[in-house]
Write a protein that holds these residues in place. Structure first.
Motif, PDB file in Angstrom:
ATOM      1  N   UNK A 142       0.699  -1.068  -0.002  1.00 38.75           N
ATOM      2  CA  UNK A 142      -0.190  -0.056   0.150  1.00 38.75           C
ATOM      3  C   UNK A 142       0.872   1.110  -0.066  1.00 38.75           C
ATOM      4  N   UNK A 143       1.828   1.273   0.826  1.00 37.60           N
ATOM      5  CA  UNK A 143       2.761   2.544   0.768  1.00 37.60           C
ATOM      6  C   UNK A 143       3.680   2.459  -0.602  1.00 37.60           C
ATOM      7  N   UNK A 144       4.060   1.299  -1.180  1.00 33.24           N
ATOM      8  CA  UNK A 144       4.731   1.615  -2.550  1.00 33.24           C
ATOM      9  C   UNK A 144       3.603   2.176  -3.494  1.00 33.24           C
ATOM     10  N   UNK A 147       3.455   5.749  -3.003  1.00 33.52           N
ATOM     11  CA  UNK A 147       4.883   6.245  -3.424  1.00 33.52           C
ATOM     12  C   UNK A 147       4.995   6.553  -5.041  1.00 33.52           C
ATOM     13  N   UNK A 148       4.329   5.408  -5.688  1.00 38.23           N
ATOM     14  CA  UNK A 148       4.322   5.384  -6.994  1.00 38.23           C
ATOM     15  C   UNK A 148       3.714   6.397  -7.741  1.00 38.23           C
ATOM     16  N   UNK A 149       2.504   7.269  -7.110  1.00 38.72           N
ATOM     17  CA  UNK A 149       1.899   8.097  -7.494  1.00 38.72           C
ATOM     18  C   UNK A 149       2.118   9.512  -6.612  1.00 38.72           C
ATOM     19  N   UNK A 293       5.757  -9.605  -5.036  1.00 37.91           N
ATOM     20  CA  UNK A 293       6.292  -8.278  -5.232  1.00 37.91           C
ATOM     21  C   UNK A 293       5.623  -7.326  -4.609  1.00 37.91           C
ATOM     22  N   UNK A 294       6.436  -6.601  -4.069  1.00 40.01           N
ATOM     23  CA  UNK A 294       5.874  -5.107  -3.386  1.00 40.01           C
ATOM     24  C   UNK A 294       5.492  -4.060  -4.227  1.00 40.01           C
ATOM     25  N   UNK A 295       5.987  -4.043  -5.247  1.00 34.23           N
ATOM     26  CA  UNK A 295       5.764  -2.968  -6.538  1.00 34.23           C
ATOM     27  C   UNK A 295       4.591  -3.005  -7.053  1.00 34.23           C
TER      28      UNK A 295
END
Length: 344
Positions: A142-144, A147-149, A293-295
């Motif tokens: 969820x954090x990733x 962060x990606x946006x 995978x986290x991403x």
């Protein structure tokens, strides 16, 4: 049950239970169950012509292949019988002709779907669930995603029980360049949540594994939830036993869980456990994880996606006029939907 039978008689049954808003009470819906066997016996005694030689009337309802497909699929997944019957009735009432579309309509009627916000939320989200459900990796995912946006995101761990929990989450937050805060109890969590207000668009909180059948564990979780203004999200592995899932869903709902996030769909063939948990706990489906995978691999769940995951995959070149019983592969041997394709 004693009160219900005193009101309606010994044949009364409980149809459903629902938590009442505000006062924390429970609303119980009851009905009188008529015995089909008793009616058949009475009809036979009243009709002199009834008996082994009497004509058997044709069934009143025509065979519905959509219902048969959905019932078989739900049976394979181990869905509770009462839920299967409700969904089958909804499928029969659906206007859609295709089993997938009818199942989608039935699921949309039976469950609520509310994905977690990806950009901003006024309340932090506390991931709760039994040990090993995947709460820590879910917080990292969820954090990733945030962060990606390029959304400001805060991460807090309240797991001071499991050895290495802080280090595991810290390994992910370092890569994401997110500060990880540690709450050492309910009051510490309250302080950190208040501190995060205005600093982050989204805040995700990891919690220790909770045994839903332990009064002590559930009491501690309730203290955490009540200490800060957070929304508990139940995290359950998709392959959980249906009966265990139902009881876990109900237990976590009693302390305030509102949504269900299912993990490890890539490692589960049967989804009866999460269906039972959402049904018994009256939880909304949010996201599912389909990859370690986290991403990536964290996807919002919608009714059609869930229907695709429940129903057996049909080849696009299959002749729709072919008899259902001909050339049917056992469901356990059918290739599953590509998970990414299905949930999207």
């Amino acid at each position: 049950m004693t009160l219900i039978r005193a009101e309606l008689g010994d044949d009364a049954i409980i149809v459903s239970t629902q938590r009442a808003a505000g006062d924390g009470g429970v609303r119980i819906t009851a009905a009188i169950e008529e015995s089909t066997l008793d009616r058949d016996i009475e009809r036979a005694l009243d009709d002199p012509g009834a008996g082994p030689g009497a004509d058997t009337p044709a069934p009143s309802a025509a065979y519905d292949p959509r219902i048969a497909v959905v019932q078989e699929a739900l049976g394979y997944h181990g869905a509770p019988r009462a839920l299967t019957e409700r969904l089958a009735q909804a499928v029969g009432a659906a206007e859609a002709e295709a089993p997938l579309d009818a199942c989608t309509a039935a699921l949309a009627d039976a469950f609520a779907f509310a994905p977690l916000p990806a950009r901003k939320s006024p309340r932090p989200f506390l991931m709760v669930g039994p040990p090993g459900a995947g709460k820590t990796i879910t917080v990292a995912k969820l954090a990733a995603r945030a962060r990606l946006i390029n959304r400001p995101v805060g991460v807090i761990t309240a797991d001071s029980v499991r050895a290495g929990a802080m280090a595991q989450l810290a390994a992910f937050t370092r890569i994401l360049e997110v500060d990880l805060k540690r709450a050492r109890g309910p009051e510490s969590l309250r302080f950190l949540v208040e501190e995060s207000i205005g600093l982050h668009d989204l805040v995700f909180i990891d919690s220790p594994g909770i045994n839903p059948f332990s009064a002590q564990d559930m009491a501690f979780l309730k203290e955490l939830i009540e200490a800060a203004d957070v929304e508990p999200i139940l995290v359950l592995a998709a392959g959980i036993d249906p009966m265990e899932g139902a009881e876990a869903g109900e237990s976590f709902a009693q302390v305030g869980a509102t949504r269900l996030l299912a993990t490890r769909l890539d490692m589960a063939r049967r989804l009866g456990g999460i269906l039972a948990a959402a049904d018994r706990g009256q939880l909304m489906f949010s996201e599912v994880t389909i990859s370690p995978h986290v991403a990536n691999g964290l996807v919002p769940l919608a009714p059609q996606a869930l229907a695709k995951l429940i129903l057996p995959r049909q080849d696009e070149d299959e002749d729709p006029t072919r008899e259902a019983s001909a050339d049917v592969m056992p469901q356990s041997d059918r290739p599953p939907f590509d998970l990414t394709e299905a949930v999207r």
